[in-house]
Every structure is written in structure tokens, then in C-alpha cells.
Design a protein around this motif. Structure first.
Motif, short mmCIF file in Angstrom:
data_model
loop_
_atom_site.label_atom_id
_atom_site.label_comp_id
_atom_site.label_asym_id
_atom_site.label_seq_id
_atom_site.Cartn_x
_atom_site.Cartn_y
_atom_site.Cartn_z
N VAL A 147 0.83 -1.20 0.00
CA VAL A 147 0.00 0.00 0.00
C VAL A 147 0.87 1.26 0.00
CG1 VAL A 147 -1.49 1.35 1.51
CG2 VAL A 147 -2.07 -1.01 1.01
N ILE A 169 -8.27 -3.03 4.39
CA ILE A 169 -7.28 -2.18 3.72
C ILE A 169 -7.38 -2.36 2.22
CG2 ILE A 169 -4.82 -1.71 3.44
CD1 ILE A 169 -4.41 -2.65 6.31
N GLU A 170 -7.45 -3.61 1.80
CA GLU A 170 -7.50 -3.89 0.36
C GLU A 170 -8.71 -3.22 -0.29
OE1 GLU A 170 -8.45 -6.66 -3.15
OE2 GLU A 170 -9.58 -6.48 -1.31
N GLN A 217 -10.15 -0.51 0.53
CA GLN A 217 -10.01 0.95 0.41
C GLN A 217 -9.11 1.33 -0.76
OE1 GLN A 217 -12.07 2.28 2.49
NE2 GLN A 217 -12.26 0.33 3.57
N PHE A 218 -8.26 0.40 -1.22
CA PHE A 218 -7.31 0.76 -2.27
C PHE A 218 -7.68 0.17 -3.63
CE2 PHE A 218 -4.80 1.57 1.50
CZ PHE A 218 -4.21 2.78 1.18
N TYR A 220 -13.36 2.77 -2.66
CA TYR A 220 -12.07 3.45 -2.79
C TYR A 220 -11.96 4.64 -1.84
CZ TYR A 220 -8.03 5.70 -4.88
OH TYR A 220 -6.80 6.25 -5.07
N GLY A 248 -7.95 3.93 4.18
CA GLY A 248 -7.07 2.77 4.06
C GLY A 248 -5.73 3.00 4.75
N SER A 280 -4.15 1.11 7.92
CA SER A 280 -2.79 0.57 7.86
C SER A 280 -1.95 1.10 9.01
CB SER A 280 -2.09 0.96 6.55
OG SER A 280 -2.90 0.66 5.46
#
Lengths: 273, 270
Positions: free
Chosen positions: A112, B224-225, B227-228, B233, B238, B242
Motif C-alpha cells: 500500500v 485495507i485492500e 479501500q485501495f 475506494y 485505508g 494501515s
């Protein structure tokens, strides 16, 4: 521990560790697409595998990224280890501390964070995520492992060798190539191999930084797992697995033979043979 | 020349490790227009059940890994030298199969129409729901990360001087006592590094929960995934999640390191 219970335990663990592997291999020979019912034996998925251009091109991308990034990280890491080795305590532990970050940080955070960096630059410098960002990301998580493999070799090296080389008229450059490099070479090679295999197998970081133009094999597999994984992938993994098994068995045999010779030699030296 | 040898590497790590972490922190504390906010961090409290689930699953998987890996590492470390290296090779070999595929294989083993249920129906037992349960996620974590537990445990145990065990025996310890009083304390560095090497990937995974847990077992990684790259989105949120995840891991690691007093540089090599 009782002998029988020991072997029962070992057997149970082996079943646990190998059950999924066996399932994958067995169903690569299935006649249908099913992953749970075996309807017959065939090699048809192996034949179709090599005609599947999508799988083959993702295999190519994976290998290209792994080769380039492991070579670059080996060079970068070897020089870094050389520099770190001659540092004073504080900069040394600071550098090694940063070196630990990609290894300790969860992969998803590494992925990320790099994605945010690349998106930031992509917007300003007009490029797209693809091979370049994949390779940069792989170098970033590969290099720490290279350094980790080389550092102990520096510690084992006899420092007098360097002085001797200098006394005999070597320039620093010559000393490096003629004395230091041969001494640390086993570490460099194992670092390279480790970097290569990590690159080959990486999914999480690649998933975040690959953009939508390049698909490495793990990313291709991931996109398949959402629906159904084609038995062609089973066939490909079975082939890769077979190659690895052969290489590792070969390596193991060579090592055992060398060890036996070494032991014989030691006994000989002590006058026991 | 030696002084500058590490410079390219240091520059590389600064740009691609340090700077990205600062960017994560920046995103975590700003809105999408760039104004300072604590909202992203506060919002993670809405996901407290998911955080609790991730921590719980990862902790349970780590404990199970330790319990089943310890006897295995012990058995291997007490075999003859040649057999040891072969055994370790056999234990590590499954890692060479792509881990997405290994996890997928479990899906086909424990699925409703999977191999186990097919076998059960042959002997007339009703199918059991195993896939898409929390147990399946923990099974996946244990399976995928157990080699990371076995290897450090074995490395430490193989180095333990066998004569210490004999001495313990001579001094009246039975087999169980000498394991409890000699082997376990001496293998502490391996236990610690095994725990971190299993806990960190387990708490942050998003693949295992997705493939084995269905939709009701979301973990931090999935959040997290999403959000990205997923449906919702929102890189700021995210990054916030993290950030909190990193803080949790730092706290856990600091806590674990309190128990461990071995040399830092040595530890990483294990």
C-alpha cells in the motif's frame, strides 16, 4: 519420546503439509475441470497449458521481473553490505534498522505504501504502473534479504587478508574483486537465490503496484481463484514443483556427499583411519 | 571507497521505504483535499469487531502453530545430521507451491462438495459445513505460516548442546522435565522469532480470509485492500487503518521483545 508416537506424529504432520499439494497435483491429471471429483486420467491440461497465451505471458512477466530485480538487488545489496560492514556502530545499526523494515512490516503495508508513492508520482510525472513499478517494489523487498545473507560472511572473514592484499600492492578495487568477493561469494549467491524465489512467489506487494497492464503469475492465479482455477494452472505448478524437487534433491545429495568426505578427512587428520 | 559503497542502497531505502511510510502517515491524518484530520483514525473504531477478530484469529493461529511445530522441530533436531537436512527440506518443500494455490486447494478439500465431504457421504455421513467458517480461516493461517514457525525453532534446537540434556538427565530430570527446564528456555529465541514470523502475516492477510472465510470473516487486510483496490475506494481511510495496524504490530512486538533478550542482529538471522 516413544518411538511409535514419534513416527505417528511425523506421519500426521506430513499428511497435513502435503494434502493440498497432492490434491493440486492429482487434479492436474483430471479429465474434467473439477477440483474435487476425479473422472479420469489425462495429460490434456498439460497440452493446453502451453497453448494458453495468457498464462504463458504472465509466466514470462514473472520471470522477467524476478530476474531483473534479483540481479539489481544482489549488486545493490553486496555493495551495501560492504559499506555497512565498515560503518561505525550508530550508522550501522540505523542502516540495519531500516533494512529490517520491509521484512518486519506486513506485506500489505509495504504494498500500500509503495502504491501511494507511485500514484503520487504517476499523477505528476505522467507514467503508468507496470513493469517499472513492479521491479522497483521487488528490489525494495529483495535487497534486505541479500544483505542479511552477506553480513555473516563479512563477520567470518579474516580481516588480515585485506591487509595482506594491500601490503602486496592491491588497490582497494583489486582487493575487493580478488579477496573480498571470493570470500563472501557463498552469501552473495544464497542472497541472490533467496531474492529470486521471493520475487517469483510474491503476490501481495505485486498486487498493489502492478497497475492493470502487467499480470504476474500469482496475480493471474488470484484473479482465477475468484471463479475457478483452471487445471492448466495445476499443471503448470506441478511442473514447477517437479523442477524444484529435482533441484533440491540434487543439492541435498551433493551436500551429504561433501559432508561425508569432510568427516572422513577430519577422521583422517586425527589419525583415526 | 568503502564509505560510499552503501550510499546507493541507503538512498534507495530512503526513497522506497522511509518516504512511502511517511506518505501512509500523511494520508492517514488528512482528508482527500489535504486538510489535517483525525477522522480516519477515529473511524477505525467502527471496525473494532474486525480488528478484534484479526487479532484473535492471528493469536490463535500463532499458538496452534507453536504447539504443533514445537514437537516436530524437536523430533527433527534430535535425528542424525544427514536426516535432519533432508527432513527440513521435506518440511519446507510445500512452500515452493504457490501459496494462493495451496490455500485454494484447501477450499477444494473442505468445501461443501469437497473431498472430505465426498468421503463422508460415501460412508453415509451428512456433509459438514467447514468452508466459509472462522475455523477454516484459522486452518488456512496455520497451514500457510507453519513453516515460518518450524524453521526458527529447528535452527535454535539444532544448536543446543546435547550434553546439556544428558546433564539434566544425570541430575535426575525425566524426559519431560528436561524438555521443560532445558530445551524450552534454550529455544526461547526461536520461539520468539517464530511467533513474530507467524503473527505478522496472519494478522495482515486478506487472501486467506477471502478464500476460506466467505463474506462473514473479514479481516484487517480485507478492509485495507477494499479501500485501495476494492469496492470502496478511500485511500485516506485505508492509510488510517494501515497506520493503526502498524501500531498494533509494534506494540505486540515490543511486548514480545520484553521477554527476549538475545542480540538483535543474531535474532534476525534466525
Amino acid at each position: 519420546m516413544k518411538k511409535a508416537s514419534k513416527y505417528i506424529y511425523l506421519t500426521l504432520m506430513m499428511i497435513f503439509l502435503y494434502a493440498p499439494i497432492l490434491v493440486l497435483i492429482i487434479f492436474s491429471f483430471n479429465t474434467t475441470k473439477s477440483h474435487s471429483v476425479m473422472s479420469g486420467f489425462s495429460f490434456k491440461w498439460y497440452q493446453q497449458l502451453f497453448r494458453d497465451s495468457a498464462i504463458m505471458s504472465s509466466l514470462m512477466s514473472t520471470v522477467i521481473v524476478a530476474i531483473i530485480s534479483s540481479i539489481v538487488s544482489t549488486v545493490l545489496g553486496t555493495f551495501a553490505a560492504l559499506g555497512i560492514n565498515s560503518m561505525k556502530k550508530l550508522p550501522r545499526s540505523a542502516t540495519l534498522g531500516v533494512n529490517n523494515i520491509p521484512m518486519i512490516n506486513p506485506e500489505i503495508v509495504t504494498g500500500v505504501s509503495l502504491m501511494l508513492l507511485f500514484v503520487f508520482f504517476a499523477a505528476r510525472m505522467n507514467f503508468k504502473m507496470g513493469y517499472a513499478t513492479l521491479i522497483i517494489a521487488h528490489i525494495t523487498f529483495d535487497t534486505p534479504y541479500v544483505i542479511l545473507n552477506i553480513m555473516p560472511k563479512f563477520r567470518q572473514m579474516d580481516k588480515n587478508l585485506l591487509d595482506a592484499a594491500a601490503d602486496l600492492g592491491c588497490t582497494p578495487m583489486q582487493t575487493f574483486f580478488k579477496v573480498t568477493l571470493p570470500e563472501i561469494l557463498p552469501g552473495v549467491l544464497s542472497g541472490f537465490l533467496m531474492a529470486f524465489t521471493y520475487s517469483l512467489d510474491d503476490f501481495v506487494v505485486s498486487y498493489f503496484v502492478s497497475g492493470d497492464t502487467v499480470q504476474t503469475l500469482p496475480i493471474k492465479i488470484y484473479s482465477m481463484t475468484r471463479r475457478q482455477v483452471s487445471p492448466k494452472i495445476n499443471a503448470l505448478s506441478t511442473l514447477i514443483f517437479a523442477v524444484v524437487v529435482i533441484v533440491l534433491i540434487g543439492k541435498n545429495i551433493v551436500e551429504i556427499k561433501r559432508e561425508k568426505k569432510l568427516n572422513k578427512y577430519k577422521l583422517h587428520r586425527r589419525g583415526e583411519i | 571507497m568503502k564509505k560510499i559503497a552503501a550510499a546507493p542502497y541507503q538512498l534507495w531505502m530512503a526513497i522506497f521505504v522511509i518516504v512511502p511510510l511517511f506518505i501512509v502517515a500523511y494520508f492517514a491524518f488528512t482528508t482527500d483535499s489535504g486538510a489535517f484530520t483525525l477522522e480516519n483514525i477515529i473511524k477505525t473504531a467502527d471496525y473494532a469487531p474486525i480488528f478484534a477478530r484479526s487479532i484473535g484469529f492471528a493469536a490463535l493461529a500463532t499458538v496452534i502453530c507453536l504447539i504443533i511445530a514445537y514437537p516436530l522441530a524437536y523430533i527433527i533436531a534430535n535425528m542424525s545430521k544427514n536426516v535432519q537436512s533432508t527432513m527440513i527440506m521435506i518440511v519446507m518443500l510445500p512452500m515452493w507451491m504457490n501459496f494462493l494455490l495451496r490455500t485454494y486447494a484447501w477450499q477444494t478439500i473442505i468445501g461443501n462438495n469437497g473431498i472430505i465431504n465426498n468421503l463422508l457421504s460415501m460412508v453415509g455421513i451428512e456433509p459438514i459445513k467447514m468452508l466459509n467458517t472462522s475455523g477454516a480461516v484459522i486452518l488456512g493461517m496455520v497451514y500457510d505460516y507453519i513453516p515460518f514457525m518450524i524453521l526458527p525453532l529447528y535452527t535454535v534446537m539444532a544448536k543446543i548442546d546435547k550434553s546439556i540434556m544428558e546433564a539434566a538427565g544425570d541430575l535426575g530430570c525425566n524426559g519431560f522435565q528436561s524438555i521443560l527446564k532445558v530445551t524450552i528456555p534454550l529455544s526461547m529465541p526461536g520461539i520468539i522469532s517464530g511467533i513474530t514470523m507467524v503473527f505478522v502475516p496472519a494478522i495482515s492477510t486478506f487472501i486467506i480470509s477471502k478464500m476460506l472465510g466467505g463474506s462473514s470473516n473479514l479481516l484487517i487486510g480485507d478492509l485495507i485492500e477494499m479501500q485501495f483496490l476494492g469496492t470502496s475506494y478511500n485511500p485516506n481511510l485505508g492509510a488510517g487503518i494501515s497506520f493503526v495496524l502498524m501500531v498494533i504490530i509494534l506494540i505486540v512486538m515490543a511486548f514480545i521483545n520484553l521477554i527476549d533478550k538475545s542480540d538483535q542482529e543474531e535474532k534476525v538471522i534466525i
